[in-house]
Design an enzyme around this catalytic site. Structure first.
Site, mmCIF file in Angstrom:
data_model
loop_
_atom_site.group_PDB
_atom_site.id
_atom_site.type_symbol
_atom_site.label_atom_id
_atom_site.label_comp_id
_atom_site.label_asym_id
_atom_site.label_seq_id
_atom_site.Cartn_x
_atom_site.Cartn_y
_atom_site.Cartn_z
ATOM 1 N N ARG A 267 130.695 88.009 8.678
ATOM 2 C CA ARG A 267 130.569 86.720 8.420
ATOM 3 C C ARG A 267 131.703 86.959 6.753
ATOM 4 N NH1 ARG A 267 124.657 89.117 6.619
ATOM 5 N NH2 ARG A 267 123.685 88.426 8.179
ATOM 6 N N GLU B 137 127.695 88.029 18.093
ATOM 7 C CA GLU B 137 126.622 87.982 18.806
ATOM 8 C C GLU B 137 126.028 88.350 19.972
ATOM 9 O OE1 GLU B 137 123.931 86.642 17.429
ATOM 10 O OE2 GLU B 137 124.264 85.812 15.807
ATOM 11 N N TYR C 170 124.845 98.133 29.085
ATOM 12 C CA TYR C 170 124.477 96.682 28.995
ATOM 13 C C TYR C 170 125.300 95.845 29.386
ATOM 14 C CZ TYR C 170 119.276 97.424 27.607
ATOM 15 O OH TYR C 170 118.613 98.374 27.988
ATOM 16 N N TYR D 23 119.128 81.648 22.581
ATOM 17 C CA TYR D 23 119.245 82.073 21.173
ATOM 18 C C TYR D 23 120.767 82.194 20.953
ATOM 19 C CZ TYR D 23 120.504 85.791 17.849
ATOM 20 O OH TYR D 23 121.526 85.839 16.689
#
Length: 352
Positions: A37, A49, A94, A130
């Site tokens: 941010r 993300e 992952y 998303y």
DNA sequence: AAAACGGGGCA
DNA sequence: TGCCCAGTTTT
């Protein structure tokens, strides 16, 4: 479905304006200070993300810093060898996320400029509904509402929706229209981040902090005296138990590892302690003997509860496909999954 | 030890 | 639509 006079979802949509205002005001005062941010950029948004897709903020922080330092922009990422990308991801898990992020950078490289609409992002590697909404709303002000687990939880509580959902993706699909109706089109990126921030810091799964919630007066759970902990109702997942036998095989200062093929669905191109099957040995040959495992570990992953037994073993001759000897002093340079990395370290300490 | 958290890909 | 991905943190 017929409208009922006490339809809390309709009431919520009717109160969309005060909802947006209260949410945004709260976010602008309470947003956590996060590295993606500060001096935001498309690249930082995309990297964060991807990392946040299945991992919580606290875990992501050190990986994000290390990643940005090593690969500061899309060009650097596109030019990086896969081995470096996987190494930087080591421990986050992952691993298809890392491979997809790498592919994404290479897909964006030839474009004159990155796409600005969510539909265009959807066709890129690793981007689903998303992530497309998150990236385009935050960076380009696209009017796309994100629906992640946080948003589902907030909306189910705001509307006191007691519908039992089969799984989280069904719930996300159901709540998408409500999320869109509530979106603040004057500040879509901040609105989306505010929703997720609310879910991550106040509207918690088990111990929601309703006393400090900026929108509690608009919450159907709150006004009806319902327990927010009971919303949303998601069906419990089926867990399958699995036992895996693995080989610990050290010889001449080298450790025998299995390298997963590049096209493998899981752990693609990562090293792991070879399973009995990969060694060409039936698991029964391990379990049937009186030998005790050097190490036993349990872990839960996706829908599996896995018991891992690691046995001392001899290397088969000839060596089956995808098995490699790796020098002990080069182990840090290759990429293992988090648990395998820890087991190897533990066993090297125990059996010097 | 078990539960919680959690999006995308793919057939 | 249903199943898979092969992880960390909290309780």
């Amino acid at each position: 479905m017929p409208d009922r006079p006490d339809n809390p979802q309709a009431a919520l949509i009717a109160a969309a304006a005060p909802f947006r205002a209260a949410l945004l005001d709260w976010y602008r005062r309470h947003a956590r200070v996060l590295p993606w941010r500060n001096a935001p950029s498309l690249y930082k948004t995309v990297v964060s993300e991807f990392m946040l897709q299945q991992t919580q903020v606290k875990t992501v922080l050190p990986y994000f810093a290390r990643w940005i330092a090593a690969l500061p922009d899309f060009a650097a990422l596109a030019a990086a060898p896969e081995a470096q990308v996987l190494k930087l991801w080591e421990g986050l898990g992952y691993y298809s996320r890392a491979r997809n992020l790498h592919k994404l950078a290479r897909a964006l490289a030839p474009l004159p400029e990155p796409p600005r609409r969510p539909e265009e992002w959807l066709s890129l590697p690793g981007i689903g509904p998303y992530t497309a909404a998150a990236i385009t709303s935050i960076n380009f002000g696209a009017h796309a509402a994100v629906v992640d687990g946080n948003v589902v939880r907030i909306l189910a509580r705001l509307s006191a929706d007691g519908t039992p959902y089969r799984d989280s993706s069904t719930a996300a699909k159901t709540f998408a229209p409500l999320a869109s109706a509530l979106l603040n089109t004057a500040a879509p990126g901040d609105h989306n981040q505010a929703m997720m921030e609310l879910g991550a810091t106040l509207c918690l799964r088990r111990k929601p902090l309703c006393l400090t919630c900026p929108v509690r007066t608009l919450c159907a759970c709150h006004s009806r005296g319902l327990e927010p902990e009971n919303y949303p109702r998601l069906a419990p997942r089926q867990i399958e138990k699995l036992t895996v036998a693995r080989a610990w095989c050290v010889k001449n200062g080298k450790l025998l590892l299995h390298r997963t093929p590049a096209k493998s669905r899981r752990l693609a191109h990562l090293y792991e302690l070879p399973s009995a099957e990969q060694l060409g040995t039936r698991a029964g040959d391990f379990f049937g003997t009186t030998a005790k495992p050097l190490l036993t570990k349990k872990r839960g992953i996706t829908r599996y509860q896995i018991t891992e037994n690691i046995f001392a073993a001899e290397a088969p001759e000839p060596l089956p496909a995808d098995l490699e000897w790796i020098a002990l002093d080069e182990l840090e340079a290759i990429t293992l999954s988090g648990p395998h990395r820890r087991w190897v370290r533990e066993l090297l300490r125990a059996t010097p």
